[in-house]
Scaffold this motif. Sequence first.
Motif, PDB file in Angstrom:
ATOM      1  N   LEU A  78     -44.232  26.185 -65.810  1.00  0.00           N
ATOM      2  CA  LEU A  78     -45.394  26.732 -66.500  1.00  0.00           C
ATOM      3  C   LEU A  78     -44.943  27.615 -67.665  1.00  0.00           C
ATOM      4  CD1 LEU A  78     -48.424  27.238 -66.742  1.00  0.00           C
ATOM      5  CD2 LEU A  78     -48.187  29.075 -65.060  1.00  0.00           C
ATOM      6  N   TYR A  79     -45.470  27.340 -68.843  1.00  0.00           N
ATOM      7  CA  TYR A  79     -45.153  28.135 -70.030  1.00  0.00           C
ATOM      8  C   TYR A  79     -46.456  28.658 -70.629  1.00  0.00           C
ATOM      9  CZ  TYR A  79     -40.949  25.474 -69.320  1.00  0.00           C
ATOM     10  OH  TYR A  79     -39.864  24.891 -68.754  1.00  0.00           O
ATOM     11  N   PRO A  80     -46.930  29.810 -70.183  1.00  0.00           N
ATOM     12  CA  PRO A  80     -48.211  30.330 -70.677  1.00  0.00           C
ATOM     13  C   PRO A  80     -48.173  30.551 -72.184  1.00  0.00           C
ATOM     14  CG  PRO A  80     -46.992  32.030 -69.498  1.00  0.00           C
ATOM     15  CD  PRO A  80     -46.262  30.747 -69.255  1.00  0.00           C
ATOM     16  N   TYR A 106     -46.032  19.806 -79.900  1.00  0.00           N
ATOM     17  CA  TYR A 106     -47.466  19.589 -80.129  1.00  0.00           C
ATOM     18  C   TYR A 106     -48.298  20.498 -79.228  1.00  0.00           C
ATOM     19  CZ  TYR A 106     -52.081  17.545 -79.619  1.00  0.00           C
ATOM     20  OH  TYR A 106     -53.445  17.386 -79.541  1.00  0.00           O
ATOM     21  N   VAL A 107     -47.920  20.581 -77.948  1.00  0.00           N
ATOM     22  CA  VAL A 107     -48.653  21.434 -77.008  1.00  0.00           C
ATOM     23  C   VAL A 107     -48.671  22.875 -77.494  1.00  0.00           C
ATOM     24  CG1 VAL A 107     -48.571  22.430 -74.673  1.00  0.00           C
ATOM     25  CG2 VAL A 107     -48.297  19.955 -74.988  1.00  0.00           C
ATOM     26  N   HIS A 108     -47.580  23.308 -78.145  1.00  0.00           N
ATOM     27  CA  HIS A 108     -47.499  24.672 -78.653  1.00  0.00           C
ATOM     28  C   HIS A 108     -47.972  24.772 -80.105  1.00  0.00           C
ATOM     29  CE1 HIS A 108     -45.587  26.556 -75.169  1.00  0.00           C
ATOM     30  NE2 HIS A 108     -45.000  25.392 -74.985  1.00  0.00           N
ATOM     31  N   LYS A 109     -48.694  23.736 -80.566  1.00  0.00           N
ATOM     32  CA  LYS A 109     -49.377  23.720 -81.871  1.00  0.00           C
ATOM     33  C   LYS A 109     -48.428  23.794 -83.063  1.00  0.00           C
ATOM     34  CE  LYS A 109     -53.578  25.665 -79.871  1.00  0.00           C
ATOM     35  NZ  LYS A 109     -54.646  26.700 -79.942  1.00  0.00           N
ATOM     36  N   ASN A 110     -47.177  23.377 -82.830  1.00  0.00           N
ATOM     37  CA  ASN A 110     -46.222  23.258 -83.938  1.00  0.00           C
ATOM     38  C   ASN A 110     -46.308  21.839 -84.503  1.00  0.00           C
ATOM     39  OD1 ASN A 110     -45.192  25.891 -83.605  1.00  0.00           O
ATOM     40  ND2 ASN A 110     -43.862  25.174 -81.946  1.00  0.00           N
ATOM     41  N   PHE A 122     -46.710  20.313 -68.044  1.00  0.00           N
ATOM     42  CA  PHE A 122     -47.129  21.332 -68.998  1.00  0.00           C
ATOM     43  C   PHE A 122     -46.651  21.020 -70.414  1.00  0.00           C
ATOM     44  CE2 PHE A 122     -47.272  23.525 -64.941  1.00  0.00           C
ATOM     45  CZ  PHE A 122     -48.544  24.086 -64.994  1.00  0.00           C
ATOM     46  N   ILE A 123     -46.014  19.853 -70.590  1.00  0.00           N
ATOM     47  CA  ILE A 123     -45.597  19.492 -71.945  1.00  0.00           C
ATOM     48  C   ILE A 123     -46.272  18.210 -72.415  1.00  0.00           C
ATOM     49  CG2 ILE A 123     -43.374  20.655 -71.678  1.00  0.00           C
ATOM     50  CD1 ILE A 123     -42.063  17.925 -71.456  1.00  0.00           C
ATOM     51  N   ILE A 124     -47.205  17.697 -71.648  1.00  0.00           N
ATOM     52  CA  ILE A 124     -47.978  16.537 -72.073  1.00  0.00           C
ATOM     53  C   ILE A 124     -49.159  17.023 -72.912  1.00  0.00           C
ATOM     54  CG2 ILE A 124     -49.584  16.481 -70.101  1.00  0.00           C
ATOM     55  CD1 ILE A 124     -49.263  13.429 -70.069  1.00  0.00           C
ATOM     56  N   PRO A 125     -49.603  16.263 -73.906  1.00  0.00           N
ATOM     57  CA  PRO A 125     -50.780  16.682 -74.676  1.00  0.00           C
ATOM     58  C   PRO A 125     -51.973  16.980 -73.776  1.00  0.00           C
ATOM     59  CG  PRO A 125     -49.716  14.838 -75.762  1.00  0.00           C
ATOM     60  CD  PRO A 125     -49.004  15.023 -74.452  1.00  0.00           C
ATOM     61  N   GLN A 126     -52.724  18.007 -74.158  1.00  0.00           N
ATOM     62  CA  GLN A 126     -53.877  18.403 -73.340  1.00  0.00           C
ATOM     63  C   GLN A 126     -54.836  17.240 -73.130  1.00  0.00           C
ATOM     64  OE1 GLN A 126     -52.570  19.906 -75.948  1.00  0.00           O
ATOM     65  NE2 GLN A 126     -52.789  22.152 -75.897  1.00  0.00           N
TER      66      GLN A 126
END
Length: 661
Positions: free
Chosen positions: A438-440, A479-483, A549-553
Amino acid sequence: MQSMTTKKHESLNFYNYLCQKIGSEEVVKVRRLALVINDIGQKTNRITSGSKGEGLDLKGSDIDVMTIDCNIEVIESEKDFNIKHQRLSFVINTEDTQPCFTQLYLVTHHHNLILNFVDPLGLLNLLEMKHLRYVLSSEQYKQWCISHHFSSNLPFKLHGPCISSKDGQYDFASCLKCETWICQAKPWISRPRTAWPSPELISKITSCGVLFVPIGCKGSINENIEWRISFSVAEKILIFSFSHTQLLCYAMLKILLKELVDRNEDLKGLLCSYYIKTLMFWISEETDPYLWRPDNIIPCFMACLKRLLYCVRYSILSHYFIPENNFFLLRFNTNNKEKLITILTSCYRQGIDCFAFSETLQDYRIQSNGSTESLVSRNSRLLQQMIPTFCTVRLMLRADRVLGLLFTFLHSSRTGLSRVLFALLISEASLAVADTHLYPNVLGNKHYYFKYMHCLSHLTIGLDIDALSGLLKLASFLYVHKNYEVSLTIIKYILQKCTDKKIYRSFIYQDKYFNPIQKHVPNLMKKENLKTIMKSLIIHSFKFERDSFIIPQELQLDVSGRSNYFHSLPFTHFLNFLCYYHLHDISSYAQSLQQLEHVQHRLLSCILDVPYPEALNTVICCGIARQLIGDPFIARQYFEVAAGLDEYNRTSAASRLFNLI
C-alpha cells in the motif's frame, strides 16, 4: 565390425533427433532448474513432480504439485512422538492394509488432550473412530483440502488423490510426511544391485523420508480411511540421476504408451506413466550404467520394450520400493491382455520404426539424415523449449518469495545457468512485491515518500524479467501517481520495442510456433547469455496481483480479490489512452483508442474458440475507454462480448454491464 559401426551410427542419429524433439541435456537442465528454483522459499513446503518436474515436456505432460501439510506429522512408532512439535501426530498402522497403503492412528497421547486441542483449521473433524482409537480419514481430508485451498468459482476435478485443473495441466495434492524411511521400504536399501543407485544416492533418498497421499486401496472395505505411501521425492531424485540416454528411453516408452497403445479405447488407461517409471527403475538397477550411451540408445530402448512385454505377458510388475505390491496382479483380463501383447509385440518387431505412427516422433526418417543440432540454432531451440516452463513457473510465483530466492541464490547457486534463472525469478518476484504494498497517495508525507521509493526500487529490479513487463508496471505505477508525462515517455519507448522480432508468450497458450523473424533473431545472438536474450526478445503477458496498488484505478474492479492477467501490447495502448485522457489531449487519446481497438479485434479473432484472460481483459479495456469518453452504447457492446465469452464469470464484464443499466 561394419555392422556394429552402422548400428552405432544409427543410434547416434536417433539420439540427436530425440534431443531436438524431446530436449537436449541443456534444455532438460533448464526445465528442471526452473521448477526446482520455484519450489525454493515457498510459503508452503512444496514439491513439483510429474513429467514436467522430471524435465520432460511431452504432449499431455502435466505438473504435479505436492504440498506437505505442516499441521500434521506422521511417525512410525509412538516412541518417536515429540510433544514439542505442537502438531497433531499420527502413527502408521499397516496391519489391515495392502502393501503400499496404511492407516493413520492418532497418537495415544493426544486422546487426553483432544478436547482442549486448539483446532482453528477443523482437523479434528476429519477423525473417525476405529477399534476404540481415532483414525484420520483420507476421504474427509481430501474434501477438507478442496474447501480450504480452492476457490468455489474455479473449475476442477478429482483425479485419484489429486485435485486437477479442468484442462488437466495441473494436479494438486496435499500430503503428509514421515521424516524417517519406513520399515516396509528398508529392504530396498540393502538389496543386491549392480552399480545404480549408488550408496550416496541411497543415503540421500532415505534422508528425505516418505509421503502419504489421501487415497485408499481400491475395493478395500477401509478405502476411505487408508492412505497411499508415496515415494515421489525419492523417484524425482532417481530420475534426476538418469543419464540423458536413460531419460530419452523413458520418454520414448511414455510416447509409445500415450500415442500408440492408448489410441485403442479399450486399452486406454490400462497402463500408466507410473508403471513405465517403475519399469525403468528396475531395468536401471539391473543394468551396467555404461550401456546407457548415445551410440547404444536403440538397443537400450528395445531392451526396455522387451521387458515391458515380459511384464505384461506374465502379469508381474513389482513396486520399486515395496516389491510385495504387484501392480499387474489382476490388472488385465484375457481380451485386453492379448490385445496389449499383440500391439507391444508389433512395436518390438518394427523397432524404432513403430514411431512412424506416433505424433511426436513420426518424422524421424525424414528429419534425421545423420544431422546434428547446429550451433546456430541452439538459442532459438533453447528458447522455444524453455519458455513454456518459465511461463509455468511465473504463474506460481508469490510476492513473499524474494528473500527466500535471494538467500538460496547467494548460498547455493553454483552454475551460470542457475544464476540466470534465479535472477529472472527474483526480478519477477520483485514485481509482485511492488504490486502488493500500500502506497498512500499523500503528497509531502515522509512515510509516503519512503513507500514510493521502496516500490520504485522493486520495480527497477523487475525490469530484467523480459522486454516489456517491468517497464509496463513502472509506467502503470507512474500513472497511478499522476505522473502522466513520465509514464507517456516510457510508453513511447515500449511501443518502439513492440516489433515482429519480439517473441510473445502467453501464460495460457504455450505452443505458439515462432515466425521466421523470431527464429532468425536468436541465431544472431548466439553469443549472448539466456538472461540477455530473454530481456531483449521475450514479451510475456503479465499479472497484476490481487488488490494491486499499481494498476490503473479504472481496472481496480478487475483485481478485486484476485490476480489478473493482461496482454502487454493492448495494455500499453490502454495506458497510453488513459494518460492522454487525463491530460485532455483529445486527438492523442482518440488515436490511442483506435490502436487499442485494432489490437483487440486482431487478438479476439484468434481465440474465439477458447477465450483466455488476456483477450477478455483487452475487450473490457476497450469498453472502459468507450465509457470514459461518453459512448455507453459501444461500451455495452464490448462488455456483452466479454461477458458472453466469460464462461466462469472470472472477469469484471458482467458487473460492468450491470452498472451500465
